[in-house]
Motif scaffolding. Structure first.
Motif, PDB file in Angstrom:
ATOM      1  N   LEU A 116       0.830  -1.214  -0.325  1.00 25.31           N
ATOM      2  CA  LEU A 116       0.582   0.181  -0.011  1.00 25.31           C
ATOM      3  C   LEU A 116       0.772   1.566   0.129  1.00 25.31           C
ATOM      4  O   LEU A 116       0.646   1.516  -1.003  1.00 25.31           O
ATOM      5  N   ALA A 117       1.725   0.750   1.105  1.00 28.17           N
ATOM      6  CA  ALA A 117       3.007   2.653   0.357  1.00 28.17           C
ATOM      7  C   ALA A 117       3.477   2.369  -0.655  1.00 28.17           C
ATOM      8  O   ALA A 117       3.356   3.989  -1.026  1.00 28.17           O
ATOM      9  N   LEU A 118       3.997   1.557  -1.438  1.00 24.21           N
ATOM     10  CA  LEU A 118       4.543   1.146  -2.144  1.00 24.21           C
ATOM     11  C   LEU A 118       3.882   1.744  -3.913  1.00 24.21           C
ATOM     12  O   LEU A 118       4.072   2.784  -4.983  1.00 24.21           O
ATOM     13  N   THR A 119       2.236   2.253  -3.159  1.00 23.16           N
ATOM     14  CA  THR A 119       1.239   2.255  -4.207  1.00 23.16           C
ATOM     15  C   THR A 119       0.413   3.143  -4.061  1.00 23.16           C
ATOM     16  O   THR A 119      -0.448   3.816  -4.784  1.00 23.16           O
ATOM     17  N   GLY A 120       0.657   3.992  -2.658  1.00 21.78           N
ATOM     18  CA  GLY A 120       0.193   5.202  -2.130  1.00 21.78           C
ATOM     19  C   GLY A 120      -0.867   6.348  -2.748  1.00 21.78           C
ATOM     20  O   GLY A 120       0.811   6.098  -4.325  1.00 21.78           O
ATOM     21  N   PRO A 121      -0.590   7.666  -2.561  1.00 23.31           N
ATOM     22  CA  PRO A 121      -0.637   9.129  -3.113  1.00 23.31           C
ATOM     23  C   PRO A 121       1.074   9.678  -3.054  1.00 23.31           C
ATOM     24  O   PRO A 121       1.072   9.743  -3.871  1.00 23.31           O
ATOM     25  N   ARG A 122       1.737   9.223  -2.444  1.00 22.70           N
ATOM     26  CA  ARG A 122       3.179   9.391  -2.830  1.00 22.70           C
ATOM     27  C   ARG A 122       4.305   9.534  -3.440  1.00 22.70           C
ATOM     28  O   ARG A 122       4.875   9.276  -3.904  1.00 22.70           O
ATOM     29  N   ASN A 123       3.281   8.605  -4.717  1.00 26.86           N
ATOM     30  CA  ASN A 123       3.751   8.524  -5.391  1.00 26.86           C
ATOM     31  C   ASN A 123       3.823   8.721  -6.702  1.00 26.86           C
ATOM     32  O   ASN A 123       4.903   9.086  -7.864  1.00 26.86           O
ATOM     33  N   TYR A 124       2.466   9.271  -6.393  1.00 23.80           N
ATOM     34  CA  TYR A 124       1.260  10.305  -8.121  1.00 23.80           C
ATOM     35  C   TYR A 124       1.067  11.624  -7.474  1.00 23.80           C
ATOM     36  O   TYR A 124       1.018  12.017  -8.281  1.00 23.80           O
TER      37      TYR A 124
END
Length: 281
Positions: A116-124
């Motif tokens: 979830l961390a690797l694909t959450g909003p922090r990425n996009y």
């Protein structure tokens, strides 16, 4: 006891993709294009139920599973229930640490949180603080280490090739609560019990009872993901009582329907955590 699907929440496909992964929000029934990738990838359904189709067959990926597809394998995905699909690509140096064939792993709590961390909003999200390259590398290594320690627990849904078995599959999928015997179903399509039993053994490697149970468990996963309770789901999928459904579900999925439903709700809440906005100071 009929169970009606809840109102669809996702109206159209919404995608966010970046070099190391992605996130697709899919309405129920959405199917991806047939594709293959130069890098292997992990997929996880933060909500909904995902089917991963490869040349090796179809695997069902509920909340407590993570599916791995190696580089070069032709595949496509299908969403059952509104689905929040997360994707993490692995570099060759990490991919060689996991199987060189499609696999489905039991997802630990830590593995789910890292996914979830690797694909959450922090990425996009431009307003969210992104991960540094070193932080992402550490998270990916933790994820792969968790999967290496996990058990492979595939939920395989065989797809028959014979048109007679396909006809029966359609009937079972449309009415999973129907308790018609193989002889009764065979009479409907004009095939004997002996012929159908042989086809099931030769094509799918299982008995009619085992096949129908797999189809019903698959349907149950979709209903539970939609928020239906254990009792509703048991009767909607053809079990005579909730206790027999709980026993069958637990033996295949590895957890009770109630715990599975709770874990879905917890994961869905975690996947919708509010974005942390960068300070303007």
């Amino acid at each position: 006891m009929p169970v009606h699907r809840q109102t669809r929440r996702i109206a159209a496909v919404t995608s966010h993709m970046w070099p190391s992964g992605g996130r697709h929000l899919w309405p129920s029934g959405e199917t991806s294009a047939v594709q293959s990738h130069a890098r292997g990838h992990l997929v996880y359904a933060a909500s909904g139920v995902l089917a991963v189709h490869t040349e090796r067959g179809t695997s069902i990926v509920p909340a407590n599973r993570v599916a791995w597809t190696p580089a070069g394998f032709t595949h496509y995905h299908h969403a059952h229930g509104d689905t929040d699909m997360r994707i993490v690509f692995l570099a060759p140096s990490l991919a060689r640490l996991v199987p060189d064939r499609p696999a489905v792993f039991l997802a630990s709590d830590l593995a789910r949180e890292v996914l979830l961390a690797l694909t959450g909003p922090r990425n996009y999200d431009d307003d969210a603080p992104g991960y540094s390259r070193s932080a992402r590398s550490r998270l990916l290594r933790v994820l792969v280490d968790e999967l290496r320690e996990a058990y492979e627990q595939p939920l395989h849904l065989p797809e028959p090739q014979d048109d007679r078995l396909q006809a029966i599959a359609r009937m079972l999928q449309e009415k999973p609560a129907d308790n018609a015997s193989l002889a009764q179903l065979g009479k409907t399509i004009g095939a004997s019990t002996r012929t159908l039993s042989r086809l099931l053994r030769d094509e799918l490697g299982m008995t009619f009872y085992e096949w129908r149970t797999q189809l019903r468990i698959y349907h149950a996963l979709v209903l539970l993901a939609d928020g239906h309770d254990t009792t509703q789901t048991a009767y909607a999928c053809g079990w005579a009582n909730p206790s027999s459904f709980i026993a069958a579900f637990t033996s295949i999925i590895g957890t009770t329907p109630g715990r599975y439903r709770t874990s879905r709700q917890t994961t869905a809440r975690a996947s919708q955590r509010p974005t942390v906005v960068k300070s303007s100071a």
